[in-house]
Design an enzyme around this catalytic site. Sequence first.
Site, PDB file in Angstrom:
ATOM      1  N   ILE B  14       0.835  -1.211   0.000  1.00 47.19           N
ATOM      2  CA  ILE B  14       0.000   0.000   0.000  1.00 47.19           C
ATOM      3  C   ILE B  14       0.870   1.262   0.000  1.00 47.19           C
ATOM      4  O   ILE B  14       0.521   2.273  -0.618  1.00 47.19           O
ATOM      5  CB  ILE B  14      -1.004  -0.004   1.185  1.00 47.19           C
ATOM      6  CG1 ILE B  14      -2.093   1.047   0.992  1.00 47.19           C
ATOM      7  CG2 ILE B  14      -0.312   0.234   2.522  1.00 47.19           C
ATOM      8  CD1 ILE B  14      -3.106   0.708  -0.054  1.00 47.19           C
ATOM      9  N   LYS B  90      -5.554   3.056   7.118  1.00 46.17           N
ATOM     10  CA  LYS B  90      -6.734   2.436   7.736  1.00 46.17           C
ATOM     11  C   LYS B  90      -6.510   0.941   7.939  1.00 46.17           C
ATOM     12  O   LYS B  90      -5.812   0.345   7.111  1.00 46.17           O
ATOM     13  CB  LYS B  90      -7.982   2.676   6.887  1.00 46.17           C
ATOM     14  CG  LYS B  90      -7.963   2.015   5.494  1.00 46.17           C
ATOM     15  CD  LYS B  90      -8.892   0.819   5.397  1.00 46.17           C
ATOM     16  CE  LYS B  90      -8.710   0.038   4.134  1.00 46.17           C
ATOM     17  NZ  LYS B  90      -9.440  -1.211   4.026  1.00 46.17           N
ATOM     18  N   ASP B 168     -12.149  -6.004   5.794  1.00 44.95           N
ATOM     19  CA  ASP B 168     -11.027  -5.163   5.326  1.00 44.95           C
ATOM     20  C   ASP B 168     -11.506  -4.229   4.204  1.00 44.95           C
ATOM     21  O   ASP B 168     -11.322  -3.011   4.303  1.00 44.95           O
ATOM     22  CB  ASP B 168      -9.836  -6.027   4.889  1.00 44.95           C
ATOM     23  CG  ASP B 168      -8.692  -5.166   4.386  1.00 44.95           C
ATOM     24  OD1 ASP B 168      -8.047  -4.490   5.203  1.00 44.95           O
ATOM     25  OD2 ASP B 168      -8.464  -5.120   3.153  1.00 44.95           O
TER      26      ASP B 168
END
Lengths: 323, 323
Positions: B14, B90, B168
């Site tokens: 990410i 997050k 998720d």
Amino acid sequence: MSSLSIGLVGLGKIARDQHLPAIQANPNLRLVAGADPTAGIDGLPHHASLEAMLAAEPGLDAVAICTPTHLRYAQARLALEAGKHVLLEKPPGATLSEVAALVELAERCPGTLFAAWHSQQAGGVAAAREWLAERRIERVAIEWKEDVRVWHPGQSWLWAPGGMGVFDPGINALSVATLVLPRPFFLRQATLEVPANCQTPIAARLAFMDADEAPIAADFDFRQTGEVIWEVRVETDAGRLRLTHGGNRLLIDDEVVVDAPTGDGNDEPSRLAAMVGQEYAGLYARFAELAAAGRSEVDVAPLRQVADAFLYGRRESVEAFEG
Amino acid sequence: MSSLSIGLVGLGKIARDQHLPAIQANPNLRLVAGADPTAGIDGLPHHASLEAMLAAEPGLDAVAICTPTHLRYAQARLALEAGKHVLLEKPPGATLSEVAALVELAERCPGTLFAAWHSQQAGGVAAAREWLAERRIERVAIEWKEDVRVWHPGQSWLWAPGGMGVFDPGINALSVATLVLPRPFFLRQATLEVPANCQTPIAARLAFMDADEAPIAADFDFRQTGEVIWEVRVETDAGRLRLTHGGNRLLIDDEVVVDAPTGDGNDEPSRLAAMVGQEYAGLYARFAELAAAGRSEVDVAPLRQVADAFLYGRRESVEAFEG
């Protein structure tokens, strides 16, 4: 402090065993009515619902809500919006989201919102908190074990989603630990033992770390036989603190600093009944103080720790439970 | 707005796919270093840990934390206590308790704490929120479905405790719904479908009620084949709102009000990549604004809803998942 008139909402076991005598024993409180779709209490004016009670008793100052958790949000909201003070039996809601919404609502309403955690009123808790505030914590062990067949006979809701299983008593331990320990603590690992025929755990082993990296172990078990164990042990840089009997007896380096009430007799059930009775007396004294001061008190930390355990714990399937 | 120097912590997928290009594209930000025990990024000064990075780069203004969730509390705390601004990928932590502790800590520290929810930056979200603020909500349906094999190949942590499974991506839906709907909402019933060889759900059906008793249904599924569905539909007293493409396309009564970016090509992967890229650009613009204003922004509602689902949901065992 002027006298508060109170209505009881939800007239089940906890309302009869604890709330009724605690309210009646407090000279600052007057129990004026009860609301429940089916049950009534002899000698107490009865209404079929909170709505009916509020309509019939416009002068009511406060309500104590002891209904099943999924009903509490709507009832607490109705009472707060009607300008009443509200005491919520533990846990304060079925979910954290509804408790958060009630906290926001209470900020816009004149009444007090009080989330009642009876174990926080146990006799040794305040002194333990004060003593620990000055110490460096090295290690904590929590044991909370009771025989579910003795303490919760026929309470099948414990095993359904939201019933929390062993966390129903375990949340009492967490309400004490989050209050007395000087630093916040966080779950690092958890094992939840879930009977094959149940949705919720019969036992849980939890490993936390506090913000200064002191380890905190908790062991909750519903399969205890014999005497209950409701105990928190804290090793510090300046000695060892023990809270036993659900927080009602405090020992520092094995010396008794606060002793649990012994009740009318010397047998275990009488001692435990006296202890819990004093905790509820403490809750209502606190509720009256908060209402007089126009303040709310909603400690979400215990329920948040339980939700964290369900979110973060590993589930293991164990032998089916036959109640 | 003066330029902020940023260090990236946790150089996994990410960080490379989204954080790196979003920082580099923002003229108010300067990426100066990365920290990771193993991975490095070509051309970027590299440190083995956050501690090492803070020691080597004393002038650093901010860090973005993209490590596995259980590491984030300690890292965010270290950075906040060093006076840095902190962006958290997050979810903002492994547990709600540690996020609550970070919020309290941030109030005592000079830096900004920002919990980043990329879907809240999707192109249609702000306009949807504004439009809904004036309407009475009658009914909401949320569908968030994607093929886990396509979107999360080899991400076995999803199935371990704390990995959250289908939540998720589902937490992105909840981050949009909690932001755009005008009233708080609460779980009333949930079914979590958990593969026999996993700890976390592969699918979930959630039934919420908002504070005005409007029903909200959510359907999360990792077993989707073909195109993703990331959609929120809201029926109101004044028409129907749809947020599709993860919030990037907004339709009111079937008229397109905001359109999703189409990217360089017209194929689906290119469109989706362009959308998510814009969301991360929005996050970093917001982070720079908050840091300049000296304010923190930690929205815990999405993670709280997920914890509520684990606390309150019924688990059903389904077919084992073979990645």
